[in-house]
Design an enzyme around this catalytic site. Structure first.
Site, PDB file in Angstrom:
ATOM      1  N   ASP A 145    -101.167 -30.062  62.684  1.00 16.94           N
ATOM      2  CA  ASP A 145    -100.771 -30.704  63.804  1.00 16.94           C
ATOM      3  C   ASP A 145    -101.566 -32.193  63.620  1.00 16.94           C
ATOM      4  OD1 ASP A 145    -103.765 -30.686  63.918  1.00 16.94           O
ATOM      5  OD2 ASP A 145    -103.550 -29.446  65.787  1.00 16.94           O
TER       6      ASP A 145
ATOM      7  N   ASP B  10    -103.936 -35.258  65.556  1.00 20.47           N
ATOM      8  CA  ASP B  10    -104.777 -35.302  66.546  1.00 20.47           C
ATOM      9  C   ASP B  10    -105.158 -37.110  66.581  1.00 20.47           C
ATOM     10  OD1 ASP B  10    -105.056 -32.807  67.090  1.00 20.47           O
ATOM     11  OD2 ASP B  10    -106.415 -32.380  65.354  1.00 20.47           O
TER      12      ASP B  10
ATOM     13  N   ASP C 142    -102.259 -33.433  69.522  1.00 22.51           N
ATOM     14  CA  ASP C 142    -103.291 -33.563  70.695  1.00 22.51           C
ATOM     15  C   ASP C 142    -103.708 -34.734  70.912  1.00 22.51           C
ATOM     16  OD1 ASP C 142    -103.130 -30.844  70.952  1.00 22.51           O
ATOM     17  OD2 ASP C 142    -104.927 -30.336  69.549  1.00 22.51           O
TER      18      ASP C 142
END
Length: 487
Positions: A327, A329, A411
């Site tokens: 992912d 961030d 995120d």
């Protein structure tokens, strides 16, 4: 001396009956024969099967077509005498006479490695001086770059750690990860278990796995875990965004074994799980650095649009120098304390209006400081204002040209400037490095460290910091840059 058992000469290929699992012969110029004497029948059978799985041709019976004779604890003279008895009257055998170390190194490499002097029986040195490694006990004391010299060992231990965690055995998982962390930090490849004597965090179980790989090229336990039906199903189900181990276990008990079964079951899924199932393929592909940079450009535009002067930093594995990740961030703050309040909803609204969000869930900041120190959180998660999202990365933005768009996990974390250094440290990782930092703070310094603050339990006061370097200094540790925190 007990005479060596004479083998009947048979045509090449007669020994492989096809009863064992094999891979296509990748190396037709290499034909192996493992000498049973001193090796033992069961070990010879295991190594023969391993060789065939790796694509090598391994014969059960000796023939003139053998190119490499693999021996263990035999002298060159013994093996030469045996070979001459096999080819008596038909010229001299020309096969390489090799120690089993050549075989195990070839298994690890997945191909025949170069034959060196140390591999040849005639020049075999029985007592080889090896380097004995040393390492500090805590991962936060070690410099661990992405240049891992023992990937085959650390990958095996990491897989066992993952299996333990999927089984709810977090303690065993941490033990395996600490062992892998030590091996990742070593300056060169491990060639013998004796090099690891005295190293921290390497318990008996981890050492058995390492020994198995060094001697046989693979670990039976690791190979069995990879083939475990339960492990494979848990990997698939927990690969769905929003699905944890407990949920996956419940589904397995209810007969769910895969994504299609889950879709056909008619079970009610929450919003996160629905999005995770819908975008499963994309979310289980690695995110590249170029894709992370493309997302960063969009988020930076959003932040600048709603709060000029705010700062955004790419964190996580990409800050440590990784080229791919699961992912992306970002940590957002503003130089003026309090200006960051209310920022997240505006950023999310901007991203939604531009069509970038496929899913989002925002949580508010719930962190409070107390006179007696920070209250223990209900979980290991920090309490910043945060947005968990699935980002729609379009072809126009990512430039890959593979398809119109792909889903990416993103995120967003908002921190007050007074907590920014702690948030930056906590969100950079790696996970083991952060765990060990907090363990060091508690065990060695009587302090409590989180992604929000550092509290000295002896002096009963908070220790402020405006940089990561200051936090390391408070903890009495040498500063380690992000690129060397890959434990």
């Amino acid at each position: 001396m007990i005479p060596l058992k004479r083998r009947k000469v048979v045509p090449t290929g007669a020994g492989n009956t096809g009863s064992e699992e094999t891979s296509p012969n990748k190396f037709p110029q290499v034909v192996l024969f493992l000498l049973e004497r001193k090796m033992g029948a069961s070990r010879r059978a295991f190594l023969s099967q391993l060789g065939r799985k790796k694509g090598f041709q391994v014969e059960e019976l000796f023939s003139e077509g053998i190119t490499h004779v693999i021996c263990e604890n035999n002298s060159g003279d013994e093996v030469i005498a045996w070979l001459e008895s096999q080819v008596r009257g038909r010229g001299r055998a020309t096969a390489h006479l090799l120690d089993v170390s050549w075989f195990t190194e070839s298994m690890r490499a997945g191909r025949p490695v170069e034959i060196l002097d140390r591999h040849q029986l005639q020049q075999q040195i029985r007592e080889v001086e090896v380097v004995v490694f040393s390492a500090p006990s805590y991962a936060c004391q070690r410099r661990t770059t992405l240049d891992n010299h023992n990937a085959i060992l650390t990958d095996a231990l990491s897989l066992l750690a993952e299996n333990a965690e999927l089984s709810g055995e977090d303690g065993r998982g941490v033990a395996f990860r600490r062992a892998a962390g030590v091996l990742k930090g070593l300056p060169e490849p491990v060639t013998a278990v004796t090099q690891l004597v005295g190293l921290p965090c390497l318990g008996g179980h981890s050492l058995r796995v390492v020994k198995d790989i060094l001697e046989n090229g693979a670990s039976c336990e690791v190979e069995d875990t990879k083939q475990s039906e339960r492990f494979k199903v848990l990997k698939v189900l927990t690969g769905i965004f929003g699905v944890g181990v407990k949920t996956a276990e419940r589904w397995i008990q209810e007969g769910i074994r895969g994504l299609q079964q889950l879709q056909d079951s008619g079970r009610t899924l929450n919003r996160a799980q629905q999005a995770g199932l819908q975008h499963y393929e994309d979310l289980n592909q690695h995110v590249t650095r170029s894709e992370a940079d493309a997302v960063a450009a969009v988020v930076e535009e959003a932040v600048a649009s709603v709060l000029p002067g705010a700062r955004m930093t790419l964190i996580g594995g990409f800050r440590r120098g990784k080229l791919t990740g699961h992912d992306v961030d970002f940590l957002i703050t503003h130089p003026e304390e309090g200006r960051e309040v209310g920022l997240m909803p505006k950023v999310v609204s901007w991203l939604e209006s531009q069509g970038f969000l496929l899913y989002q869930k925002t949580t508010k900041n719930s962190y409070l400081e107390g006179e007696d120190g920070p209250a223990r959180p209900s979980s290991n998660m920090d309490r910043f204002e945060r947005c968990f999202s699935i980002f729609k990365l379009t072809e126009e933005v990512n430039g890959e040209g593979l398809k119109p768009w792909r889903a990416v996990r993103v995120d967003l974390v908002v921190s007050p400037i007074s907590q920014f250094a702690f948030a930056l440290l906590g969100w950079t990782g790696s996970k083991l490095f952060e765990r060990e930092l907090r363990r060091w703070a508690g065990h060695k310094k009587a302090m409590s460290l989180s992604s929000h603050a550092l509290y000295d339990n002896t002096q009963r006061r908070y220790l402020r910091a405006s940089s990561e370097e200051e936090i390391f200094a408070h903890l009495g540790l040498e500063y380690i840059p992000p690129s060397e925190r890959n434990a």
